[in-house]
Design a protein around this motif. Structure first.
Motif, mmCIF file in Angstrom:
data_model
loop_
_atom_site.group_PDB
_atom_site.id
_atom_site.type_symbol
_atom_site.label_atom_id
_atom_site.label_comp_id
_atom_site.label_asym_id
_atom_site.label_seq_id
_atom_site.Cartn_x
_atom_site.Cartn_y
_atom_site.Cartn_z
ATOM 1 N N GLY A 136 0.819 -1.213 0.000
ATOM 2 C CA GLY A 136 0.000 0.000 0.000
ATOM 3 C C GLY A 136 0.843 1.248 0.000
ATOM 4 O O GLY A 136 2.072 1.203 0.003
ATOM 5 N N THR A 137 0.155 2.388 0.021
ATOM 6 C CA THR A 137 0.854 3.664 -0.017
ATOM 7 C C THR A 137 -0.033 4.767 0.539
ATOM 8 O O THR A 137 -1.261 4.643 0.580
ATOM 9 N N ALA A 138 0.620 5.838 0.960
ATOM 10 C CA ALA A 138 -0.101 7.050 1.333
ATOM 11 C C ALA A 138 -0.500 7.792 0.064
ATOM 12 O O ALA A 138 0.183 7.723 -0.959
ATOM 13 N N THR A 139 -1.615 8.500 0.124
ATOM 14 C CA THR A 139 -2.103 9.279 -1.014
ATOM 15 C C THR A 139 -2.507 10.670 -0.533
ATOM 16 O O THR A 139 -2.486 10.957 0.666
ATOM 17 N N GLY A 140 -2.905 11.499 -1.469
ATOM 18 C CA GLY A 140 -3.346 12.841 -1.103
ATOM 19 C C GLY A 140 -4.696 12.857 -0.425
ATOM 20 O O GLY A 140 -5.093 13.855 0.168
ATOM 21 N N SER A 291 -9.358 7.574 4.576
ATOM 22 C CA SER A 291 -8.804 8.927 4.709
ATOM 23 C C SER A 291 -8.216 9.089 6.101
ATOM 24 O O SER A 291 -8.945 9.010 7.090
ATOM 25 N N GLY A 292 -6.916 9.311 6.149
ATOM 26 C CA GLY A 292 -6.295 9.590 7.442
ATOM 27 C C GLY A 292 -6.804 10.877 8.034
ATOM 28 O O GLY A 292 -6.874 11.035 9.259
ATOM 29 N N VAL A 300 -5.869 17.736 7.174
ATOM 30 C CA VAL A 300 -6.277 17.392 5.816
ATOM 31 C C VAL A 300 -5.069 17.159 4.906
ATOM 32 O O VAL A 300 -4.035 17.811 5.019
ATOM 33 N N GLY A 301 -5.225 16.173 3.997
ATOM 34 C CA GLY A 301 -4.197 15.907 3.002
ATOM 35 C C GLY A 301 -3.620 14.513 3.055
ATOM 36 O O GLY A 301 -2.494 14.296 2.586
ATOM 37 N N LEU A 302 -4.375 13.532 3.598
ATOM 38 C CA LEU A 302 -3.818 12.181 3.716
ATOM 39 C C LEU A 302 -4.872 11.110 3.460
ATOM 40 O O LEU A 302 -5.953 11.120 4.060
ATOM 41 N N GLY A 303 -4.552 10.207 2.558
ATOM 42 C CA GLY A 303 -5.365 9.027 2.324
ATOM 43 C C GLY A 303 -4.480 7.806 2.323
ATOM 44 O O GLY A 303 -3.245 7.897 2.328
ATOM 45 N N PRO A 338 3.572 15.854 0.289
ATOM 46 C CA PRO A 338 4.094 16.260 1.596
ATOM 47 C C PRO A 338 4.220 15.066 2.536
ATOM 48 O O PRO A 338 3.327 14.209 2.598
ATOM 49 N N ALA A 339 5.301 15.020 3.275
ATOM 50 C CA ALA A 339 5.524 13.935 4.232
ATOM 51 C C ALA A 339 4.846 14.211 5.566
ATOM 52 O O ALA A 339 4.566 13.274 6.331
ATOM 53 N N ALA A 340 4.566 15.476 5.859
ATOM 54 C CA ALA A 340 4.060 15.858 7.179
ATOM 55 C C ALA A 340 2.779 15.118 7.581
ATOM 56 O O ALA A 340 2.666 14.666 8.721
ATOM 57 N N PRO A 341 1.765 14.962 6.698
ATOM 58 C CA PRO A 341 0.557 14.241 7.113
ATOM 59 C C PRO A 341 0.822 12.787 7.500
ATOM 60 O O PRO A 341 0.177 12.255 8.402
#
Length: 528
Positions: A136-140, A291-292, A300-303, A338-341
């Protein structure tokens, strides 16, 4: 005769005092000591062109800060599922890492390890089988995650059809008409026929698996099942959908996988309903998104998108890169991210743990039940037609505790005693209220509550039920029981103010009323 349209900028320009040449010489804004008392207080600042001269950082900050004061307050935005609070330590971590690009894997190996740990934690949370190797992966956000999940299903379907010597140019995908716009975007952007399963009151305004089977054929790349409808918060039945597809494959030989859109439910179901089967413990589920920044509690900004096993992510969607100093692999729609989320997500995992997330889910659902019952108790509204989380669970527990709960004076906090869903309260005027006050439009409530700074949307249900309008409140972590009490008071006050014709409240609501759309064309997303 009054003009129908007024250009505010032109009007202000005509009303300005004329400047004497002696005092109108250009000078740098940077020399100004203050903000409001300096030339920023009167001089024009270009809105749509780059200014010739810059200004102090303090001045630029103040101008933008003041402009954004006109926004709604995020904590009072009950229309959104997006999380609006984080501990200061989490915010500090985000600021410290705001310049890190998640795409630079070789440059930021510790950050990449954090992402990998998050993927593993979520996969285990969703009951990944021991013999599977999740990827898996992080998304926007969930929108990107849904695109990736849909693309993987499409590519696998095309490969299987080609291997069987069959045409693979007419793929379709099946999901309910209550789907969020991201699912429709996938179908439209990637040339997949969208087959919407009609919903209505008999299906609880979400996709009925039996009805969905009517839309499946050999060209179906998959079914998207929604764990938490954006309209009402209701969970669609993943296990039943899987069982029906098993029967279909036995009869036809056609394999149809499931992708679960758990944008909101992915961080509610595991903690509120730990015994409920909806995730990778359901055999036909191949991928899940969440959605994280919703109930995962990050800004906001993480899936997230997780596939049950590496075999379900086609290799043609994975890109091998060599120009950042090392061999790297990418399977996101967007490269730089962005890595921050992601770091904020790991902070929450460590800070909250299982018990913390469970506590948040239970509190959110408890407060949503209080709100639902209070609204129904007024007699002005009914919630049970569209929201269910305050109703006793209809299962094995009904005969033993269900009826007792309806008459109990105290409320148990265990969500498993109630019907499953998100902490969402969707409600509308009761039939009795509409009969007694037929002139009152429900959409006026949205305007009157906005005056009190509450953002509570009023909108139509999905196609086939679009004649029904609902108001909706999403109960998030920051929605305390005190805030619930306050919004109930304001809802009742606004409702009572509309009961008499000619009141100031009615005047305010009608003046702010927007032109009616063609209700026969109402869908969640409208073609531009």
């Amino acid at each position: 005769m009054l003009s129908k349209s007024v250009d505010a900028e032109e009007l202000v320009a005509k009303c300005k005092d004329a400047k004497h040449r002696k005092h109108s010489a250009k000078k740098s804004v940077r020399s100004s000591g203050g903000v409001y008392a300096a030339r920023l207080g009167q001089d024009d600042i270009p809105k749509y062109e780059l200014p010739t001269q810059g200004m102090s950082a303090k001045g630029a900050y103040q101008i933008i800060h003041d402009d954004l004061e006109l926004d709604g307050t995020p904590s009072l935005n009950f229309a959104s599922f997006v999380h609006t609070w984080m501990p200061p330590e989490g915010e500090k971590l985000m600021v410290e890492n705001m310049y890190k690009n998640l795409a630079d894997q070789d440059e930021y190996p510790a950050t990449i390890e954090v992402q990998e740990r998050c993927v593993t934690i979520i996969a285990n949370l969703w009951k990944i089988p021991k013999d599977c190797k999740a990827i898996g992966t992080a998304t926007g956000g969930s929108s990107e995650a849904i695109m990736l999940g849909g693309l993987a299903m499409k590519k696998r379907w095309q490969a299987n059809r080609q291997a069987a010597g069959k045409e693979n140019y007419h793929p379709n995908i099946v999901f309910g008409a209550n789907a969020q716009v991201a699912l429709e975007k996938f179908a439209r952007y990637f040339d997949v026929e969208m087959r919407l399963v009609p919903v209505d009151e008999s299906t609880r305004f979400c996709m009925d698996p039996k009805r969905a089977m009517e839309y499946i054929d050999e060209n179906t790349i998959g079914v998207m099942v929604i764990l938490g409808s954006t309209y009402t918060g209701v969970f669609e039945n993943v296990q039943e959908m899987s069982d029906l597809l098993d029967e279909y494959e036995t009869k036809t030989g056609q394999h149809v996988p499931i992708h679960v859109d758990a944008a909101s439910g992915g961080f509610i179901a595991p903690f509120a309903y730990p015994k409920y089967k909806w995730a990778f413990d359901v055999s036909r589920v191949q991928s899940i998104n969440t959605s994280g920044h919703k109930f995962g509690a990050t800004p906001v900004g993480l899936g997230w998108i997780i596939w049950k096993d590496v075999q379900y992510l086609p290799k043609e969607l994975i890109f091998e890169l060599h120009y950042l100093g090392n061999t790297e692999y990418s399977y996101n729609l967007n490269f730089s991210r962005p890595a921050a989320p992601v770091i904020a997500q790991m902070f929450n995992f460590l800070n909250l743990g299982w018990e913390g997330y469970q506590r948040l889910a239970r509190i959110d659902l408890t407060n949503a039940r209080i709100l639902s019952r209070a609204l129904e108790a007024t007699g002005y509204y009914k919630a049970r037609v569209v929201s269910e989380i305050h109703l006793p669970y209809e299962g094995s527990m009904t005969s033993t505790i269900g009826h007792a709960l309806e008459s109990a004076t105290t409320d148990t906090e265990d969500p498993q005693y109630y019907r499953r869903g998100l902490p969402v309260v969707s409600f509308r005027f009761s039939d009795e209220f509409k009969q007694e006050y037929p002139w009152v439009k429900q959409e006026w409530m949205q305007t009157l509550l906005r005056v009190k700074q509450w953002i509570v949307p009023n909108y139509a249900l999905p196609p086939n039920a679009q004649d029904i309008e609902i108001l909706r409140i999403v109960v998030r972590e920051n929605v305390s029981v005190e805030l619930v009490h306050k919004v109930i008071e304001d809802i009742v006050e606004a409702t009572v103010s509309l009961m008499k014709k000619g009141t100031e409240a009615m005047l305010l609501a009608t003046v702010s009323e927007k032109p009616q759309d063609d209700r026969t064309q109402v869908v969640y997303s409208k073609p531009c």
